[in-house]
Scaffold this active site. Sequence first.
Site, short mmCIF file in Angstrom:
data_model
loop_
_atom_site.label_atom_id
_atom_site.label_comp_id
_atom_site.label_asym_id
_atom_site.label_seq_id
_atom_site.Cartn_x
_atom_site.Cartn_y
_atom_site.Cartn_z
CB VAL A 54 -0.93 0.02 1.23
CG1 VAL A 54 -1.80 1.28 1.22
CG2 VAL A 54 -1.79 -1.23 1.27
CB CYS A 55 2.17 3.30 -2.69
SG CYS A 55 3.24 1.98 -3.25
CG LEU A 56 -1.60 5.44 1.38
CD1 LEU A 56 -2.50 4.94 2.51
CD2 LEU A 56 -2.25 6.62 0.67
#
Length: 411
Positions: A54-56
């Site tokens: 999850v890219c955040l």
Amino acid sequence: MIIGPPDTPYEFGFFEFIMKFSRDYPRKSPSVTALTTNSGRSRFNPNIYSNGRVCLSILGTWRGERGEEWSAAQGLESILISIQSLMSGNPYENEPGFEDANDPSDKKNQRDYVQKIHHETIRVTVIMRLEEYLGLVHNRLGRLNQAERCNMVEDIDIDGQDEQSVPFEPFKDLCKRRFLWYYDSYLASVRKAMGEVAEGQRFTQMPFEGASNTMEGKFCYGELEQRLIGIKKALDDETTRWAVEGKEAVEQGATVSVNLRRQYEQAVEAFKRDGTPHNIELEGNNPFVWVVTYFGKPMTNLDGGLFRFRLMLSPRFPQEQPRARFEVNIFHHRIAKDGTPCYVVKPNKREDVRSHIEAIIDALEEENPPYDPRTLVNPEAHKLYWGTPDDRKLYNRKLRRTVQDSLEAGF
């Protein structure tokens, strides 16, 4: 679990994430991994990879602007809101470098991406999940020929589990109950999509998708419609079986049966003491099947109505929560077409059957409720209730008509 936001291709899909907190929390953010990936075959968002990444910026897994990084003042809610914000109406725009919305090819990609995200949300996060819960996957294969097994290879291998395993499923009952809420919405979205894409058409690969981080497949909405109908029938059959299992529990003197009978007696006394006009009885003296006769509230659109709903309880109550069904048609924005009410009980009241009955009545009688898209269980009634003033008048007329019909139907 995050349930996909309404009016997006993720609408009412079930997406699971695992979060691990280190000893440095809250100075450091937890690690977050997406579990709903179709065994690593489905990338549900430019920022939610098929391997679960999850890219955040809030998680430190993506570069962000100043002020977007993690801080000790943030917590789990901030992370959940950030993830849910990725599930937008146009997830294609989440990919940096593909922001030129005026480019014709980019516009087409955006439409194609929304279409395949919607298809796989229904197929993977809803249908595959519920079929696994209900044991329908293996039963269905024998009735399908090769041409009908649309995307079936992906369906069989569910996270490498076999029939003998007993996985940790904290959201199993929740998903079943929410499926009954949103069944009409699932069907409506599938039937609408049938007219937008060709059956059997392959998904378009996006510019940012790679060989090992993509979402491949083809559109099979006709099959999805039948599978949704099959899940609904299986859930209804499961609910019916609870009554039979309940009788067996009574004969065995199970603690849950004794507890439910005592709750019934207390509920009857409480309704008498409070002067409540509604009536409660046990069907066939079975404490696992409560029948409630509801009398419409005076001076409201329900005034004069006589509605009966059945509350079915599982021998595994309260781990499995009750399922309710109105027996007479009622046109109401909180009641699905099949009579399933949309209601919420406070966490500390989930073990109290009377609280479920009161919550159903409160949902039925609520005046001037705030708009809540999570309660979209009857698409037609919901649209009219929250529409124009003329729509609301039509809604009131339809509701009053079902109230009159309830008197003529009798019991």
